[in-house]
Design a protein around this motif. Structure first.
Motif, mmCIF file in Angstrom:
data_model
loop_
_atom_site.group_PDB
_atom_site.id
_atom_site.type_symbol
_atom_site.label_atom_id
_atom_site.label_comp_id
_atom_site.label_asym_id
_atom_site.label_seq_id
_atom_site.Cartn_x
_atom_site.Cartn_y
_atom_site.Cartn_z
ATOM 1 N N VAL A 10 0.852 -1.188 0.000
ATOM 2 C CA VAL A 10 0.000 0.000 0.000
ATOM 3 C C VAL A 10 0.884 1.233 0.000
ATOM 4 N N ASN A 11 0.604 2.122 -0.939
ATOM 5 C CA ASN A 11 1.335 3.393 -1.007
ATOM 6 C C ASN A 11 0.313 4.492 -1.183
ATOM 7 N N MET A 12 0.322 5.412 -0.265
ATOM 8 C CA MET A 12 -0.628 6.504 -0.369
ATOM 9 C C MET A 12 0.052 7.766 0.097
ATOM 10 N N HIS A 13 -0.486 8.873 -0.428
ATOM 11 C CA HIS A 13 -0.056 10.150 0.125
ATOM 12 C C HIS A 13 -1.213 11.104 0.025
ATOM 13 N N VAL A 14 -1.562 11.691 1.154
ATOM 14 C CA VAL A 14 -2.644 12.669 1.141
ATOM 15 C C VAL A 14 -2.090 13.954 1.727
ATOM 16 N N VAL A 59 -8.881 15.926 0.018
ATOM 17 C CA VAL A 59 -9.799 14.844 0.339
ATOM 18 C C VAL A 59 -9.627 13.790 -0.739
ATOM 19 N N VAL A 60 -9.184 12.608 -0.334
ATOM 20 C CA VAL A 60 -9.043 11.553 -1.334
ATOM 21 C C VAL A 60 -10.005 10.415 -1.027
ATOM 22 N N GLY A 61 -10.380 9.708 -2.073
ATOM 23 C CA GLY A 61 -11.259 8.560 -1.885
ATOM 24 C C GLY A 61 -10.448 7.280 -1.845
ATOM 25 N N LEU A 62 -10.899 6.333 -1.081
ATOM 26 C CA LEU A 62 -10.274 5.009 -1.043
ATOM 27 C C LEU A 62 -11.391 4.026 -1.388
ATOM 28 N N LYS A 75 -22.441 7.835 -5.588
ATOM 29 C CA LYS A 75 -22.863 9.233 -5.690
ATOM 30 C C LYS A 75 -21.710 10.193 -5.459
ATOM 31 N N ILE A 76 -20.811 9.751 -4.552
ATOM 32 C CA ILE A 76 -19.808 10.745 -4.163
ATOM 33 C C ILE A 76 -18.455 10.510 -4.826
ATOM 34 N N ILE A 77 -18.276 9.333 -5.418
ATOM 35 C CA ILE A 77 -16.964 9.042 -6.022
ATOM 36 C C ILE A 77 -16.548 10.125 -7.038
ATOM 37 N N PRO A 78 -17.522 10.600 -7.786
ATOM 38 C CA PRO A 78 -17.071 11.615 -8.774
ATOM 39 C C PRO A 78 -16.558 12.896 -8.154
ATOM 40 N N THR A 79 -16.758 13.096 -6.909
ATOM 41 C CA THR A 79 -16.332 14.374 -6.333
ATOM 42 C C THR A 79 -14.844 14.398 -6.013
ATOM 43 N N PHE A 80 -14.210 13.223 -5.929
ATOM 44 C CA PHE A 80 -12.802 13.223 -5.506
ATOM 45 C C PHE A 80 -11.893 13.618 -6.656
ATOM 46 N N LYS A 81 -10.838 14.374 -6.323
ATOM 47 C CA LYS A 81 -9.855 14.727 -7.347
ATOM 48 C C LYS A 81 -8.894 13.575 -7.547
ATOM 49 N N ARG A 82 -8.649 12.885 -6.423
ATOM 50 C CA ARG A 82 -7.755 11.722 -6.506
ATOM 51 C C ARG A 82 -8.422 10.564 -5.829
ATOM 52 N N ILE A 83 -8.198 9.410 -6.393
ATOM 53 C CA ILE A 83 -8.812 8.215 -5.833
ATOM 54 C C ILE A 83 -7.759 7.140 -5.743
ATOM 55 N N TYR A 84 -7.733 6.421 -4.598
ATOM 56 C CA TYR A 84 -6.915 5.209 -4.518
ATOM 57 C C TYR A 84 -7.840 4.031 -4.625
ATOM 58 N N HIS A 85 -7.537 3.175 -5.577
ATOM 59 C CA HIS A 85 -8.263 1.922 -5.675
ATOM 60 C C HIS A 85 -7.453 0.887 -4.938
ATOM 61 N N ARG A 98 -7.067 -3.206 -4.533
ATOM 62 C CA ARG A 98 -7.512 -4.530 -4.962
ATOM 63 C C ARG A 98 -6.507 -5.533 -4.450
ATOM 64 N N ASP A 99 -6.986 -6.558 -3.833
ATOM 65 C CA ASP A 99 -6.130 -7.623 -3.307
ATOM 66 C C ASP A 99 -4.942 -7.082 -2.526
ATOM 67 N N GLY A 100 -5.184 -6.040 -1.803
ATOM 68 C CA GLY A 100 -4.141 -5.540 -0.905
ATOM 69 C C GLY A 100 -3.122 -4.650 -1.578
ATOM 70 N N VAL A 101 -3.444 -4.220 -2.794
ATOM 71 C CA VAL A 101 -2.489 -3.341 -3.471
ATOM 72 C C VAL A 101 -3.232 -2.085 -3.907
ATOM 73 N N THR A 102 -2.632 -0.908 -3.658
ATOM 74 C CA THR A 102 -3.305 0.345 -4.026
ATOM 75 C C THR A 102 -2.843 0.798 -5.408
ATOM 76 N N HIS A 103 -3.843 1.412 -6.075
ATOM 77 C CA HIS A 103 -3.527 2.013 -7.373
ATOM 78 C C HIS A 103 -4.082 3.398 -7.345
ATOM 79 N N GLU A 104 -3.262 4.355 -7.645
ATOM 80 C CA GLU A 104 -3.738 5.741 -7.630
ATOM 81 C C GLU A 104 -4.266 6.104 -8.999
ATOM 82 N N GLU A 105 -5.383 6.867 -9.029
ATOM 83 C CA GLU A 105 -5.846 7.391 -10.308
ATOM 84 C C GLU A 105 -6.500 8.731 -10.068
ATOM 85 N N ALA A 106 -6.631 9.473 -11.122
ATOM 86 C CA ALA A 106 -7.228 10.797 -10.999
ATOM 87 C C ALA A 106 -8.727 10.667 -10.963
ATOM 88 N N GLY A 107 -9.352 11.442 -10.151
ATOM 89 C CA GLY A 107 -10.801 11.424 -10.105
ATOM 90 C C GLY A 107 -11.363 12.509 -10.987
#
Lengths: 236, 383, 401
Positions: free
Chosen positions: A28-32, A37-40, A209-219, A221-230
């Motif tokens: 897991v790698n994240m930075h906020v 406000v980021v979504g997970l 409903k709220i996912i579209p509001t995030f500028k950045r989102i971490y997905h 899956r199976d214990g691994v994070t993937h960052e993407e732009a919201g």
């Protein structure tokens, strides 16, 4: 900016040992950043909750690093001695259900943490009232939690999460029980608060409903994070 | 509105908690050993007291006649029954005379025989006297010899001696007969005085020993009461004092009487003085002998002195005294007690004056440290 | 600092107070139990206090007059009176029996008091109404617990007695109220049972040819008279002169009169140590059982209350509340429950149980203080289970999933 907010590097969490070992978190790698406000987001069993518990310092990660503000709090082991104080002073929690203390009124629910930390009652309540005003629930300051609507309760819960001005707030499905209008309101508040108090906010959700509001989102899956732009859509 | 909710809850809680606490404090201080002792208070007042003595006794008859035979014998008949009034001299009954009547008849005959012998002696003496007289005259004219005259004189003397012997014999026979008649009469049981038959101990046919009573008579006018007074409470008992008598069977009736005599000998075992109390007027229905009577003897009234009820008298560390209330505080005042009456009034000789307040009744024993609480009536006592 | 316990109690005070009242009733019973024991001891003590004696002279080698039957000749007192150090001696008789008043009868201890005045040993030391006995026969002073009133006429054996005074707390060691009557009447009551018994005894004597001889009239009467008198009393109460030691005087009576003598402390030991020992043990047993039951109930209540708050506790822990704070909350609630329970218990014991209980219940303040300490201690100890449960709560439970 790198030196503020919360940063998570190569965090791993293993349940069990030897042959039966299961990695709930593999990498897991994240930075906020403060004010962000980021979504997970992730399906059930993806390790969302485990990550949240590691971040909330209620379970121990197996490996990796966590940096909160300037402080390395975890590096192959906890670097702070009092995890309770860490939770109290540095991390704010907002839950799916508000979990307000039913026998305390709204002000005292918010003021509870500073009070327990030894801040004089009056001062703590003033602080709480300030937050309640910011969240526009000051008119319910003397009510008991059971007298509040769901949205009001959630706002009080947010106020409680913010009261110690923590650098990071962990919000676990904060909008789940709410209709879209109120959910939007909560997200707006979180954003406002993040800006206002320079707080990094991680919102764990699968609320479409709220996912579209995030500028950045971490997905995750199976214990691994993937960052993407919201979409970073405006919620007005 | 929400403030109000909290306030009303607080209010409701106070409504419950405050009375509960108040009750608790009340319970802690007002009951149990910490509670003040309820007492009643009386003022010492001067008043005269009439001391009296109280004793119990039994009705007794002053004169009891036990009538029975002087010799052993069998009762022949007995005419009177218990409760009958009899007059002096009345024959109550008779013992069986057995052979006494025959012996009286035999004495009768002996008497008559002696009388006959007397008559014969008188005749002989008269003849001897006339013969002696005639020969005296003849001798005076010398028509007979001196020897013959002497013989005639001697014959007269013999006849006179025989006469006096015969006379004595008659008297003896008469006395013998009279003695037997008296004995015969003594078998009759005769009332010595007016009275009531109290006991009939034997019925005809019963053999009784000498001295055993067959009938007991009592004189109803002589009923009195043998009263026993405890020695410790009998000071002042004297002859002539008036007395009130209550018979056990007539407890609602008070009879008047007076002390007739105080016995010179007291009962050493029971530690009592004995006295006889007589009725001023013997009641119409005679009280049965042996009935229990309560006797109250009035002593002469004493002049007024401070009086307290006897319930106020206490003992504290060897002193007799009372609990006095001085400026609301309790103090033990030793006193000297004087006379008392049967209603529980005790005169004080020393230690208290009129108007002093003393504790008459208390809920528990008092000490110098007791907290008191003056009431009109001790809780629990029905007015 | 905020009192979480207090706020929780305030929030659900109705439930809390009701629980406390329930617990209070149990504590009330426990306090009453202690009170019954104290009452029994007090009964024994007032019995001794009220007789106002320093020494009890009783039949040789008996534990009389309360714990065992004892009889002395009624004139024994005279020889005791002459001993050095003796200020007052008074005969006394005790007889427990049913006292009748019309159709009702009451179990009472008949005390025969020697003639004298109110300060004679054996006399009731204080009255609540009426007066002391002034006549030497047929008057009575009754304890208020008999239910008799002034002016009532009582029947004791063959005689009627008028109640002239009332006392309070004059009881036998068994708690039976006392009725004081003059000594001579009491001796008679003890001996002359009833008219039938007298008749039968007379007939038996008459049937005995040795007593009923034709040759000696009057013998039968003399025998019957001597049979129907009672020259015995149960004890002599001795008050000693100031300046003499009770033990010395007792010793000389023991030695020279060959009687058994008890001092106040010995008497107390007999009454408390022997007469009520079994009852005291029973009550002690009940006290222990009740304490255990109370402790179990407090533990259960606190445990249930804590389990009902388990989610709040998890949240509190998650947001950083210290274990100490949570434990304090539980302990404080347990103590508050104990305090409410104690207050309610004390009130019920004093106002409801003590007055209606057939025996005397003495609630000593010191017992209450001790009881309070024990209640609080029990509450603190029994909250341990609940604290353990609370500390085991995982703060992670607050985070869903």
């Amino acid at each position: 900016m790198n030196s503020k907010g919360i940063r998570i590097e190569n965090l791993k969490k293993r349940y069990g040992s030897g042959d039966t070992a299961v990695y709930a978190l593999k990498d897991v790698n994240m930075h906020v950043a403060p004010g962000e406000v980021v979504g997970l987001i992730g399906p059930s069993g993806s390790g969302k909750s485990t990550l949240l518990k590691c971040l909330g310092a209620v379970i121990d990660p197996t490996a990796g690093r966590m940096i909160l503000g300037n402080e390395i709090i975890y590096d192959q082991g906890w670097k702070v001695r009092d995890l309770r104080a860490l939770r109290r002073d540095k991390i704010g929690f907002v839950f799916q259900a508000p979990y307000l203390i039913p026998f305390l009124d709204v002000t005292d629910n918010v003021a509870l943490l500073p009070m327990l930390a030894g801040v004089p009652n009056g001062e703590a309540r003033a602080k709480a009232l300030e937050l309640l005003t910011a969240l526009d629930v000051q008119h319910r300051a003397g009510a008991m939690p059971s007298q509040l609507s769901g949205g009001e309760q959630q706002r009080v819960a947010i106020a409680r999460g913010l009261v110690n001005r923590p650098p990071v707030i962990l919000a676990d499905e904060p909008t789940a029980p709410l209709d879209s209008e109120r959910a939007m309101a909560v997200i707006r508040i979180l954003n406002d608060m993040a800006r206002k108090f320079e707080t990094a906010i991680i919102v764990v959700t699968h609320d479409e409903k709220i996912i579209p509001t995030f500028k950045r989102i971490y997905h995750i899956r199976d214990g691994v994070t993937h960052e993407e732009a919201g979409e970073g859509r405006k919620f007005e | 509105m929400k403030k109000l909710g909290l306030q009303s809850r607080t209010l409701a809680m106070l409504v419950v908690i405050i009375p509960l606490l108040a009750l608790f404090i009340y319970v802690g201080l007002r009951s149990g050993p910490l509670a003040p002792v309820a007492v009643t208070v009386v003022s010492v007042e001067s008043q005269p007291v009439t001391p009296a003595l109280f004793g119990i006794g039994t009705v007794e008859a002053r004169y009891t006649y036990k009538i029975g035979p002087t010799i052993a014998g069998r009762v022949k008949h007995l005419e009177v029954q218990v409760g009958e009034l009899v007059k002096a001299g009345q024959v109550l009954g008779e013992m069986d005379p057995v052979d006494l009547d025959d012996r009286v008849r035999s004495q009768e005959s002996a008497f008559r025989r002696a009388q006959a012998a007397l008559r014969e002696s008188i005749a002989r003496q008269a003849y001897a006297k006339s013969q002696a007289h005639r020969y005296e005259k003849l001798f005076a004219v010398r028509s007979t010899s001196e020897e013959t005259v002497t013989t005639k004189r001697q014959e007269l003397q013999i006849a006179e001696a025989a006469l006096s012997a015969a006379r004595e014999d008659v008297a003896r026979a008469q006395s013998d007969r009279e003695g037997l008649v008296v004995q015969r009469n003594n078998l009759r049981l005769i009332a010595p005085a007016d009275g009531v038959v109290a006991v009939r101990d034997a019925d005809p046919g019963t053999t009784v020993v000498a001295g055993q009573a067959v009938v007991e008579l009592i004189d109803p006018k002589s009923l009195w009461i043998n009263v026993r007074f405890d020695q410790i409470n009998a000071s002042g008992l004297a002859e002539g004092l008036s007395a009130h008598i209550t018979l056990r069977s007539r407890s609602d009736q008070v009879l008047q009487g007076k002390v007739f005599r105080v016995e010179p000998i007291a009962d050493a075992v029971t530690e009592e003085l004995l006295a006889k109390v007589v009725f001023d007027a013997v009641p119409q229905h005679l009280p049965p002998v042996g009935e229990l009577a309560e006797v109250t003897v009035d002593l002469s009234p004493l002049p007024a002195a401070p009086v307290i009820p006897n319930a106020a008298i206490q003992r504290e560390g060897g002193n007799v005294g009372v609990w006095q209330i001085l400026d609301g505080d309790l103090r033990f005042s030793p006193v000297k007690l004087g006379a008392s009456d049967l209603d529980g009034h005790v005169q004080i000789r020393e230690g208290l004056k009129d108007g002093d307040k003393v504790v008459s009744y208390s809920e528990k024993a008092l000490t110098l440290h007791s907290r008191i609480h003056v009431v009109d009536i001790i809780p629990g006592v029905s007015p | 600092m905020i009192s979480l316990a207090g706020r929780d109690i305030m929030h659900a005070w109705g439930k809390f107070v009701f629980t406390g009242v329930g617990l209070g009733l149990l504590i009330g019973v426990t306090l009453s139990m202690a009170g019954i024991y104290r009452g029994m001891v007090d009964d024994a003590k007032v019995l001794l206090d009220n007789s106002r004696a320093d020494l009890w002279v009783v039949q040789k080698d008996t534990l009389g007059p309360y714990a065992e039957p004892s009889s002395l000749y009624e004139d024994t007192w005279r020889s005791i009176r002459g001993m050095q150090g003796v200020a007052t001696v008074a005969n006394v008789t005790y007889l427990t029996m049913q006292v009748r008043k019309e159709a009702r009868d009451v179990r009472a201890m008949i005390v025969g008091i020697a003639p004298g005045k109110a300060t004679t040993p054996g006399w009731p030391p204080y009255l609540v109404a009426g007066r002391q006995i002034t006549r030497s026969h047929y008057e009575a002073v009754a304890d208020i617990a008999t239910g008799f009133n002034l002016g009532d006429h009582l029947t004791i054996r063959r005689n009627h007695y008028k109640v002239v005074g009332l006392t309070r707390r004059m009881v036998s060691s068994g708690g039976d109220p006392m009725v004081f009557i003059p000594l001579k009447d009491a001796q008679e009551a003890q001996f002359l049972k009833d008219n039938d018994a007298i008749w039968q005894s007379r007939r038996r004597t008459e049937a005995n040819p040795a007593f009923n001889r034709p040759g000696s009239p009057g013998l039968l009467d003399a025998v019957i008279t001597s049979q129907s008198s009672n020259p015995y009393v149960n004890a002599a109460l001795v008050r000693i002169e100031t300046g003499y030691s009770a033990e010395d005087v007792a010793e000389s009576i023991r030695r020279w009169k060959r009687l058994t003598v008890y001092t106040r402390s010995q008497m107390e030991q007999i009454l408390v140590g022997k007469l009520i020992a079994t009852s005291a043990k029973q009550i002690g047993m009940f006290l222990v059982i009740l304490s255990i039951v109370s402790a179990a109930i407090v533990a259960f209540i606190i445990y249930t209350l804590t389990l009902g708050k388990i989610r709040e506790i998890a949240v509190l822990k998650l947001i950083g509340t210290r274990n100490r704070t949570i434990a304090a909350m539980i302990v404080q609630q347990a103590i508050a429950l104990g305090v409410i329970g104690f207050v309610v218990g004390k009130i019920t014991a004093t106002l409801f149980m003590a007055p209606i209980f057939p025996k005397y219940v003495l609630l000593e303040p010191l017992d209450s203080v001790r009881g309070f300490a024990i209640v609080i201690l029990i509450c603190v100890l029994s909250s341990a289970i609940a604290i353990r449960a609370a500390l085991k709560v995982d703060p992670a439970e607050a985070i869903g999933g």
